[in-house]
Design a protein around this motif. Structure first.
Motif, PDB file in Angstrom:
ATOM      1  N   ALA A  56       6.241  56.747 106.629  1.00  9.93           N
ATOM      2  CA  ALA A  56       5.747  58.069 107.028  1.00  9.93           C
ATOM      3  C   ALA A  56       5.358  58.012 108.496  1.00  9.93           C
ATOM      4  O   ALA A  56       4.364  57.385 108.846  1.00  9.93           O
ATOM      5  N   GLY A  57       6.163  58.640 109.347  1.00  7.79           N
ATOM      6  CA  GLY A  57       5.872  58.627 110.770  1.00  7.79           C
ATOM      7  C   GLY A  57       5.949  57.212 111.322  1.00  7.79           C
ATOM      8  O   GLY A  57       6.952  56.526 111.164  1.00  7.79           O
ATOM      9  N   LEU A  58       4.866  56.756 111.935  1.00  7.69           N
ATOM     10  CA  LEU A  58       4.815  55.434 112.553  1.00  7.69           C
ATOM     11  C   LEU A  58       4.439  54.323 111.583  1.00  7.69           C
ATOM     12  O   LEU A  58       4.405  53.158 111.957  1.00  7.69           O
ATOM     13  N   LEU A  59       4.149  54.699 110.337  1.00  2.56           N
ATOM     14  CA  LEU A  59       3.576  53.754 109.386  1.00  2.56           C
ATOM     15  C   LEU A  59       4.412  53.598 108.119  1.00  2.56           C
ATOM     16  O   LEU A  59       5.166  54.494 107.748  1.00  2.56           O
ATOM     17  N   ASN A  60       4.226  52.472 107.475  1.00  2.00           N
ATOM     18  CA  ASN A  60       4.605  52.303 106.079  1.00  2.00           C
ATOM     19  C   ASN A  60       3.274  52.357 105.347  1.00  2.00           C
ATOM     20  O   ASN A  60       2.442  51.464 105.494  1.00  2.00           O
ATOM     21  N   VAL A  61       3.052  53.444 104.602  1.00  2.00           N
ATOM     22  CA  VAL A  61       1.746  53.751 104.026  1.00  2.00           C
ATOM     23  C   VAL A  61       1.671  53.270 102.588  1.00  2.00           C
ATOM     24  O   VAL A  61       2.531  53.582 101.764  1.00  2.00           O
ATOM     25  N   GLY A  62       0.607  52.537 102.285  1.00  2.00           N
ATOM     26  CA  GLY A  62       0.294  52.163 100.914  1.00  2.00           C
ATOM     27  C   GLY A  62      -0.642  53.211 100.338  1.00  2.00           C
ATOM     28  O   GLY A  62      -1.568  53.660 101.023  1.00  2.00           O
ATOM     29  N   TYR A  63      -0.374  53.621  99.097  1.00  2.00           N
ATOM     30  CA  TYR A  63      -1.207  54.664  98.508  1.00  2.00           C
ATOM     31  C   TYR A  63      -1.221  54.575  96.990  1.00  2.00           C
ATOM     32  O   TYR A  63      -0.297  54.063  96.371  1.00  2.00           O
ATOM     33  N   ALA A  64      -2.295  55.094  96.440  1.00  2.00           N
ATOM     34  CA  ALA A  64      -2.399  55.253  94.990  1.00  2.00           C
ATOM     35  C   ALA A  64      -2.046  56.696  94.681  1.00  2.00           C
ATOM     36  O   ALA A  64      -2.319  57.599  95.476  1.00  2.00           O
ATOM     37  N   GLU A  65      -1.440  56.908  93.527  1.00  2.00           N
ATOM     38  CA  GLU A  65      -1.080  58.267  93.108  1.00  2.00           C
ATOM     39  C   GLU A  65      -1.409  58.420  91.634  1.00  2.00           C
ATOM     40  O   GLU A  65      -1.193  57.503  90.843  1.00  2.00           O
ATOM     41  N   ALA A  66      -1.941  59.584  91.301  1.00  2.00           N
ATOM     42  CA  ALA A  66      -2.266  59.879  89.904  1.00  2.00           C
ATOM     43  C   ALA A  66      -2.032  61.356  89.662  1.00  2.00           C
ATOM     44  O   ALA A  66      -2.034  62.160  90.583  1.00  2.00           O
TER      45      ALA A  66
ATOM     46  N   PHE B  24       2.165  49.217 110.482  1.00  2.00           N
ATOM     47  CA  PHE B  24       2.959  49.883 111.507  1.00  2.00           C
ATOM     48  C   PHE B  24       4.417  49.480 111.336  1.00  2.00           C
ATOM     49  O   PHE B  24       4.713  48.325 111.046  1.00  2.00           O
ATOM     50  N   LEU B  25       5.313  50.433 111.533  1.00  2.00           N
ATOM     51  CA  LEU B  25       6.741  50.146 111.401  1.00  2.00           C
ATOM     52  C   LEU B  25       7.273  49.370 112.599  1.00  2.00           C
ATOM     53  O   LEU B  25       8.272  48.665 112.495  1.00  2.00           O
ATOM     54  N   SER B  26       6.602  49.511 113.752  1.00  2.00           N
ATOM     55  CA  SER B  26       7.044  48.823 114.962  1.00  2.00           C
ATOM     56  C   SER B  26       5.874  48.073 115.592  1.00  2.00           C
ATOM     57  O   SER B  26       4.762  48.610 115.681  1.00  2.00           O
ATOM     58  N   SER B  27       6.145  46.879 116.062  1.00  2.27           N
ATOM     59  CA  SER B  27       5.113  46.113 116.767  1.00  2.27           C
ATOM     60  C   SER B  27       4.812  46.735 118.133  1.00  2.27           C
ATOM     61  O   SER B  27       3.807  46.410 118.752  1.00  2.27           O
ATOM     62  N   GLU B  28       5.657  47.650 118.583  1.00  4.08           N
ATOM     63  CA  GLU B  28       5.486  48.316 119.880  1.00  4.08           C
ATOM     64  C   GLU B  28       4.525  49.507 119.814  1.00  4.08           C
ATOM     65  O   GLU B  28       4.088  50.006 120.842  1.00  4.08           O
ATOM     66  N   THR B  29       4.200  49.962 118.617  1.00  3.33           N
ATOM     67  CA  THR B  29       3.344  51.144 118.465  1.00  3.33           C
ATOM     68  C   THR B  29       1.921  50.842 118.921  1.00  3.33           C
ATOM     69  O   THR B  29       1.341  49.825 118.520  1.00  3.33           O
ATOM     70  N   LEU B  30       1.375  51.724 119.739  1.00  2.87           N
ATOM     71  CA  LEU B  30      -0.003  51.606 120.206  1.00  2.87           C
ATOM     72  C   LEU B  30      -0.955  51.683 119.017  1.00  2.87           C
ATOM     73  O   LEU B  30      -0.838  52.580 118.181  1.00  2.87           O
TER      74      LEU B  30
ATOM     75  N   GLN C 270      -8.133  56.934 116.516  1.00  4.50           N
ATOM     76  CA  GLN C 270      -8.800  58.216 116.746  1.00  4.50           C
ATOM     77  C   GLN C 270      -8.508  59.179 115.599  1.00  4.50           C
ATOM     78  O   GLN C 270      -7.448  59.130 114.972  1.00  4.50           O
ATOM     79  N   GLN C 271      -9.447  60.080 115.347  1.00  7.91           N
ATOM     80  CA  GLN C 271      -9.296  61.025 114.237  1.00  7.91           C
ATOM     81  C   GLN C 271      -8.041  61.874 114.375  1.00  7.91           C
ATOM     82  O   GLN C 271      -7.385  62.171 113.377  1.00  7.91           O
ATOM     83  N   SER C 272      -7.689  62.257 115.596  1.00  7.38           N
ATOM     84  CA  SER C 272      -6.489  63.079 115.777  1.00  7.38           C
ATOM     85  C   SER C 272      -5.239  62.318 115.356  1.00  7.38           C
ATOM     86  O   SER C 272      -4.300  62.904 114.800  1.00  7.38           O
ATOM     87  N   VAL C 273      -5.202  61.018 115.577  1.00  5.52           N
ATOM     88  CA  VAL C 273      -4.052  60.203 115.180  1.00  5.52           C
ATOM     89  C   VAL C 273      -4.012  60.066 113.661  1.00  5.52           C
ATOM     90  O   VAL C 273      -2.943  60.117 113.050  1.00  5.52           O
ATOM     91  N   VAL C 274      -5.180  59.903 113.053  1.00  9.63           N
ATOM     92  CA  VAL C 274      -5.241  59.835 111.593  1.00  9.63           C
ATOM     93  C   VAL C 274      -4.720  61.149 110.992  1.00  9.63           C
ATOM     94  O   VAL C 274      -3.985  61.141 110.012  1.00  9.63           O
ATOM     95  N   ALA C 275      -5.072  62.275 111.609  1.00 17.15           N
ATOM     96  CA  ALA C 275      -4.568  63.573 111.138  1.00 17.15           C
ATOM     97  C   ALA C 275      -3.041  63.613 111.201  1.00 17.15           C
ATOM     98  O   ALA C 275      -2.387  64.089 110.263  1.00 17.15           O
ATOM     99  N   LEU C 276      -2.472  63.107 112.289  1.00 13.85           N
ATOM    100  CA  LEU C 276      -1.011  63.062 112.400  1.00 13.85           C
ATOM    101  C   LEU C 276      -0.406  62.157 111.331  1.00 13.85           C
ATOM    102  O   LEU C 276       0.659  62.464 110.783  1.00 13.85           O
ATOM    103  N   ASP C 277      -1.081  61.048 111.036  1.00 10.47           N
ATOM    104  CA  ASP C 277      -0.598  60.153 109.977  1.00 10.47           C
ATOM    105  C   ASP C 277      -0.563  60.872 108.628  1.00 10.47           C
ATOM    106  O   ASP C 277       0.379  60.701 107.847  1.00 10.47           O
ATOM    107  N   ILE C 278      -1.580  61.663 108.338  1.00 15.79           N
ATOM    108  CA  ILE C 278      -1.642  62.367 107.057  1.00 15.79           C
ATOM    109  C   ILE C 278      -0.566  63.440 106.992  1.00 15.79           C
ATOM    110  O   ILE C 278       0.066  63.635 105.943  1.00 15.79           O
TER     111      ILE C 278
END
Length: 157
Positions: free
Chosen positions: A62-72, A120-126, A130-138
């Protein structure tokens, strides 16, 4: 500078998401809240819950990340995304997620960047928390999971 789709989220979309999350309680089903001084059924169940784990965790790019998550809950239920704050993790919601799922919600509890199995999907990603970045991740997670809209909840110490 001309804005392109690859630049990320537009300000308008970010503000819309902030408005949706801020107003989520207005549109939440009334059964989640006590109206007459009584304790709502979900709150009663939460007081006696004693879960210790989720079903096996899932991973998604998802975006810049490979996200681990629980789902129910049911895949077609209204989506609820539960966000942990520092220094906690997704297990803060181990008792809440099954209650929401039993009420018909699709519950997503992602590890935020820097936590759990999210990478992170890339070692190059900063690296930025910050909360704004977390919002983009979501938003990227919602896009990856094909979630059009969701109720957001979270906490921090």
């Amino acid at each position: 500078m001309k804005r392109t789709e690859s630049d990320g989220i537009s300000r308008r979309r970010l503000l819309a998401m902030a408005g949706v999350s801020a107003g989520a309680t207005v549109f939440a089903p009334r059964s989640l809240f006590a109206h007459d001084g009584t304790v709502p059924p979900l709150a009663k169940a939460a007081a006696s819950a004693k879960n210790t784990s989720f079903a096996p965790l899932k991973q998604i790019d998802a975006g810049l990340l490979n996200v681990g998550y629980a789902e129910a809950g049911p895949a077609n239920g209204p989506a609820v995304i539960l966000l942990q704050g520092w220094p906690y993790d997704i297990y803060s919601y181990v008792d809440v997620a099954p209650l929401l799922a039993s009420a018909g919600y699709r519950v997503i509890v992602p590890y935020l960047r820097g936590f759990g199995t999210t990478r992170f999907l890339s070692s190059e990603t900063l690296r930025n928390g910050q909360q704004s970045v977390v919002a983009l991740d979501i938003i990227a997670l919602m896009d990856a999971l094909k979630i059009e809209k969701a109720i957001l909840a979270g906490f921090d110490w």
